[in-house]
Design a protein around this motif. Structure first.
Motif, PDB file in Angstrom:
ATOM      1  N   LEU A  12      33.296  38.025   8.938  1.00 33.95           N
ATOM      2  CA  LEU A  12      33.702  38.816  10.093  1.00 33.95           C
ATOM      3  C   LEU A  12      35.169  39.228  10.003  1.00 33.95           C
ATOM      4  CD1 LEU A  12      31.898  36.771  12.891  1.00 33.95           C
ATOM      5  CD2 LEU A  12      31.169  38.912  11.836  1.00 33.95           C
ATOM      6  N   MET A  13      35.918  38.541   9.125  1.00 30.50           N
ATOM      7  CA  MET A  13      37.324  38.849   8.948  1.00 30.50           C
ATOM      8  C   MET A  13      37.542  39.845   7.810  1.00 30.50           C
ATOM      9  SD  MET A  13      38.664  34.920   9.264  1.00 30.50           S
ATOM     10  CE  MET A  13      40.326  35.359   8.746  1.00 30.50           C
ATOM     11  N   GLY A  14      36.460  40.289   7.197  1.00 29.37           N
ATOM     12  CA  GLY A  14      36.577  41.276   6.133  1.00 29.37           C
ATOM     13  C   GLY A  14      37.049  40.698   4.821  1.00 29.37           C
ATOM     14  N   GLY A 140      26.135  44.066   9.449  1.00 26.21           N
ATOM     15  CA  GLY A 140      26.994  44.960  10.219  1.00 26.21           C
ATOM     16  C   GLY A 140      26.578  45.079  11.667  1.00 26.21           C
ATOM     17  N   PHE A 141      25.337  44.702  11.944  1.00 28.93           N
ATOM     18  CA  PHE A 141      24.834  44.741  13.320  1.00 28.93           C
ATOM     19  C   PHE A 141      24.792  43.340  13.929  1.00 28.93           C
ATOM     20  CE2 PHE A 141      23.141  48.440  11.146  1.00 28.93           C
ATOM     21  CZ  PHE A 141      23.410  49.460  12.048  1.00 28.93           C
ATOM     22  N   GLY A 142      25.442  42.405  13.246  1.00 32.76           N
ATOM     23  CA  GLY A 142      25.498  41.038  13.753  1.00 32.76           C
ATOM     24  C   GLY A 142      24.299  40.177  13.397  1.00 32.76           C
ATOM     25  N   ASN A 143      23.443  40.652  12.476  1.00 28.21           N
ATOM     26  CA  ASN A 143      22.248  39.893  12.102  1.00 28.21           C
ATOM     27  C   ASN A 143      22.543  39.035  10.880  1.00 28.21           C
ATOM     28  OD1 ASN A 143      19.794  38.917  11.194  1.00 28.21           O
ATOM     29  ND2 ASN A 143      18.679  40.833  11.511  1.00 28.21           N
ATOM     30  N   PHE A 144      22.759  37.734  11.111  1.00 27.80           N
ATOM     31  CA  PHE A 144      22.968  36.788  10.022  1.00 27.80           C
ATOM     32  C   PHE A 144      21.794  35.811   9.919  1.00 27.80           C
ATOM     33  CE2 PHE A 144      27.315  38.117  11.022  1.00 27.80           C
ATOM     34  CZ  PHE A 144      27.788  38.416   9.746  1.00 27.80           C
ATOM     35  N   THR A 145      20.633  36.218  10.399  1.00 32.60           N
ATOM     36  CA  THR A 145      19.458  35.348  10.352  1.00 32.60           C
ATOM     37  C   THR A 145      18.379  35.880   9.420  1.00 32.60           C
ATOM     38  OG1 THR A 145      18.452  36.454  12.264  1.00 32.60           O
ATOM     39  CG2 THR A 145      19.866  34.543  12.700  1.00 32.60           C
TER      40      THR A 145
END
Length: 227
Positions: A12-14, A140-145
Motif C-alpha cells: 500500500l506504500m508503493g 488496486g481495488f483493495g482485494n488481497f483475498t
C-alpha cells in the motif's frame, strides 16, 4: 503466515521487491501400502519452521501484470507451525496411500499429548527454505483475498519409533505448489499444497516404505525428535 501481513502493508506504500527464487520440483507417485492391516501405524507429531530472521520469504505482486511490490520477511529463526492445514494434508496423503494414520484433534486439542497416542511411529518435520510469490490481480481495488502464485519449501522428516524410543529414519523432501488461476485464500493453499507434496515425497521414499511395511529399525545415533 505473519510475513504476508507485513508484505500487504508495504504494498500500500508503493514499495518494490525482488521475486523469490522458487524451487520447482516434479510431482512424485507415493507407494501404496502393501496391506492396510499389516502396515505400521503413524501419527503426525508436529512441524517446526526454521530460517534466518529477516530473510525474504514472500513477494506480493499486484495488478493484472502481477508486478512485484513488496517482500515479507521471516520474523523469527524458529517457530512451531500451528497451521492445522499441515496436519490435515499429512493425514490425507497417508490415508490416500492406504496407511494407518492416527487421527488427532490437532491444534484445538489442548490436553492430549501425542506421545500417548497409540501408534508405531511419530513423524515430525523441520520445514526450511520457504519461498512464495503470490499475485493479487485486483489489489488496486483493495482485494488481497483472491489471487494466484507458486511456492516451495523443504522438509526434513524425522521418524520416531515408540518401540525403540528414538529417531530411526530421516528423509529430506522438497515441496512445490502452483496456482495458475485466481482463487480465494491462495497463500494458505500454496503452503498447504507445497507441504503435501513433501509428504508425498516421503511416501515415495523406498526406505520409509520399507519401514512402513515392517522392516527392522535401528536408532540413528545422536538423532533426537524435533523440538
Amino acid at each position: 503466515m505473519k510475513v504476508l501481513l507485513v508484505a500487504v502493508s508495504l504494498i500500500l506504500m508503493g514499495a518494490c521487491a525482488p521475486m523469490q527464487q522458487i524451487e520447482r520440483v516434479p510431482e512424485v507417485d507415493p507407494k501404496m501400502a502393501e496391506s492396510f492391516a499389516q502396515t505400521k501405524s503413524f501419527v503426525y507429531e508436529r512441524a517446526i519452521v526454521r530460517g534466518e530472521r529477516g530473510e525474504g520469504v514472500v513477494t506480493v505482486q499486484g495488478g493484472l501484470a502481477c508486478v512485484p511490490h513488496a517482500q515479507g520477511h521471516a520474523q523469527s529463526e524458529q517457530y512451531a507451525a500451528t497451521n492445522q492445514a499441515f496436519e490435515n494434508a499429512f493425514q490425507e496423503e497417508f490415508a490416500r496411500a492406504g496407511y494407518r494414520i492416527a487421527r488427532t484433534v490437532g491444534g484445538g486439542d489442548l490436553f492430549t499429548d501425542k506421545k500417548d497416542i497409540a501408534a508405531d511411529f511419530r513423524i515430525a518435520g523441520v520445514v526450511t527454505k520457504l519461498k512464495m510469490n503470490v499475485c493479487f490481480p485486483m489489489a488496486g481495488f483493495g482485494n488481497f483475498t483472491t489471487g494466484k502464485g507458486e511456492a516451495s519449501l523443504t522438509v526434513e522428516w524425522q521418524v520416531y519409533s515408540n518401540a525403540t524410543k528414538s529417531v530411526v529414519y530421516t528423509s529430506v523432501q522438497k515441496g512445490y505448489a502452483i496456482i495458475s488461476s485466481s482463487m480465494a485464500g491462495p497463500v494458505n493453499e500454496l503452503w498447504r499444497e507445497a507441504f503435501a507434496r513433501a509428504v508425498r515425497g516421503l511416501l515415495a521414499d523406498e526406505g520409509f516404505v520399507a519401514i512402513a511395511n515392517g522392516a527392522t529399525v535401528t536408532p540413528i545415533v545422536n538423532a533426537k525428535p524435533s523440538s
